[in-house]
Scaffold this motif. Structure first.
Motif, short mmCIF file in Angstrom:
data_model
loop_
_atom_site.label_atom_id
_atom_site.label_comp_id
_atom_site.label_asym_id
_atom_site.label_seq_id
_atom_site.Cartn_x
_atom_site.Cartn_y
_atom_site.Cartn_z
N GLU A 103 -5.85 -2.68 -5.51
CA GLU A 103 -4.71 -3.61 -5.53
C GLU A 103 -3.90 -3.44 -6.82
OE1 GLU A 103 -6.37 -7.44 -5.02
OE2 GLU A 103 -6.95 -7.12 -2.92
N HIS A 150 0.86 -1.18 0.00
CA HIS A 150 0.00 0.00 0.00
C HIS A 150 0.90 1.23 0.00
CE1 HIS A 150 -3.37 -2.65 0.75
NE2 HIS A 150 -2.68 -3.19 1.73
N SER A 151 1.54 1.51 -1.13
CA SER A 151 2.54 2.57 -1.22
C SER A 151 1.92 3.95 -1.16
CB SER A 151 3.34 2.41 -2.51
OG SER A 151 2.47 2.41 -3.62
N ASP A 159 -1.71 -0.47 -6.42
CA ASP A 159 -0.54 -0.76 -5.59
C ASP A 159 0.51 -1.52 -6.39
OD1 ASP A 159 -1.62 0.45 -3.36
OD2 ASP A 159 -2.66 -1.37 -2.72
#
Length: 474
Positions: free
Chosen positions: A203, A19-20, A206
């Motif tokens: 997702e 989860h940048s 990410d």
């Protein structure tokens, strides 16, 4: 370029968190969708609720009027003749009843109406209450109507509106409560449903953040359901394939150009060097330096075309003074300081290329009359090369972009710093840049710090490590 397609995991930047990056809730697509549907539901609920409430209230009023009319008809029928007494034989319905003459004066009132102590009902007095519509008796809302009575004049009948007012108030409160609660519940439900429905898109974002374009462009996994998210990710994958194909063509073209330039430049460099040694002509020696500059530029371009993954370091253990002598020949006029008496475990050609790029860049900024220095400091863990110049310093607006390919603040190719950092990272170190200050706190020039791991070996590791290291220049 390998023919096999690397796996998704191998194409991702190491150490990058899943989860940048997160979007603020008020800016997220999920919140905007939930808010839009909640507002739409509010409008729809308000319109439908108002319609239903208006219909129900209208029905209540009509039922009450019908009940009042039935009461009035019953009373009028009962007192259609003077033979009937006003207090006898009334239908068993609560309410107030009065007999009025044609001038609106009181002929008689029911017992319930006499309970109003604020009024004195005397025969022949004007009737104090309106003959039609709503009014209040003893703080009780009432509604009245009249019917003709041939022998008397008019029969007046009133019924309490208490139940009707309570029902109307309850319906209005229920409508207001639904307008307040329904949008909040829909917003919460939309947020939770949106979180589930858009989870695949989050997702994918990410994973896209973790793709390293300098290594390879990985396609994103597609969801099983072929919805709008599937269509978006498929379009992104097709775009990534086109970008990777374009990058491959650019690298191939760049490699061909560098290959074609390499051989003529090598011959030109050697010829000019020999001519300069024989004639001592300054112009020939200057041309030899230009040819040398072009040779290193082609090396930088070749490294850029090959990419970091395809480069291999050839490790050697060399004296630091050997590296210093190489740099002194390549970039004259550099002041070397620090401790150069130790050894360095490195790829001599690549490390020379990295430091030479830094020194040549410093000389270009400082000019012929400026100063350029290279200081070596050694610790058991690191070797630190500090290159300083007396030029104008690094442009503050560039920041870390100064290490990107083809980014330059002085009109050069912009490859030297990028290649130097790449070489430092491949050695296990790093390259940073900034400005150094004079005694007055003013910028005195640029400063680059290149670090590589030290060559200190433990007693138990000496034999094993030295088997793979070839000493050079001893």
């Amino acid at each position: 370029m390998p023919n096999s397609q690397p796996s998704l995991a191998s194409r991702l930047t190491p150490g990058a968190g899943l989860h940048s990056a997160r979007v603020a809730w008020r800016h997220s697509l999920r919140f905007r969708l939930a808010l839009m549907y909640s507002l739409s539901a509010l409008v729809i609920t308000a319109v439908i609720g108002l319609g239903i409430t208006s219909y129900l209230l209208g029905q209540m009023n009509r039922q009450f009027d019908a009940r009042l009319s039935e009461r009035a008809d019953a009373v009028a029928e009962r007192f259609g003749s003077k033979e009937q007494d006003i207090g006898q034989g009334l239908p068993p319905i609560s309410g107030y009843t009065a007999i009025l003459d044609n001038d609106g004066r009181v002929l008689g009132v029911s017992t319930s109406l006499k309970s109003d102590t604020r009024q004195k009902f005397r025969l022949g007095d004007p009737f104090p209450y309106p003959q039609h519509g709503s009014f209040t008796v003893l703080d009780v809302p009432m509604r009245a109507t009249t019917r003709p009575a041939p022998d008397y004049g008019t029969v007046w009948v009133a019924l309490p509106e208490t139940d009707l007012v309570v029902a109307q108030t309850s319906a209005t409160r229920a409508l207001l409560l639904s307008l307040l609660v329904a949008p909040l519940l829909l917003l919460l439900l939309g947020w939770l449903v949106g979180q589930r429905m858009l989870a695949g898109l989050g997702e994918a974002a990410d994973l896209a953040d973790r793709i390293d374009p300098s290594r390879s462009l990985a396609t994103l996994p597609l969801p099983e359901r072929e919805d709008e998210v599937h269509r978006l990710l498929a379009a992104i994958n097709r775009l990534l394939v086109r970008i990777e194909a374009g990058q491959l063509r650019e690298k191939q073209l760049l490699g061909q150009i560098v290959h074609e330039l390499g051989a003529p430049l090598t011959v030109l460099k050697a010829t000019l060097s020999r001519a300069g040694e024989r004639t001592n002509d300054p112009e020939v020696q200057k041309a030899a330096l230009v040819a040398d500059e072009l040779t290193f530029t082609t090396q930088d371009l070749m490294q850029l075309a090959r990419g970091q993954l395809e480069m291999k370091l050839v490790w050697h253990y060399i004296p630091a003074v050997t590296l210093r002598d190489r740099l002194d020949r390549l970039v004259p006029g550099v002041t070397f300081s620090g401790d150069w008496s130790g050894g360095i475990l490195c790829d001599p050609d690549r490390l020379t290329q990295a430091l030479r790029n830094l020194l040549a860049n410093a000389r270009r900024h400082a000019g012929l009359d400026g100063s350029v220095s290279c200081t070596l400091a050694e610790t058991p863990e690191w070797l630190t090369f500090t290159v300083r110049d007396s030029g104008p310093g690094l442009p503050p607006e560039l920041g870390e972009r100064i290490f990107d390919p083809f980014v330059s603040g002085a009109g050069s190719s912009g490859l030297g710093l990028s290649v130097s950092r790449q070489i430092a990272v491949m050695h296990g170190g790093n390259l940073t840049g900034g400005n150094h200050l004079d005694a007055g706190g003013q910028v005195a020039g640029a400063e680059f710090v290149l670090t590589v791991p030290g060559a200190a070996l433990g007693e138990d590791e000496d034999d094993e490590v030295l088997e793979d290291v070839e000493p050079v220049g001893v």
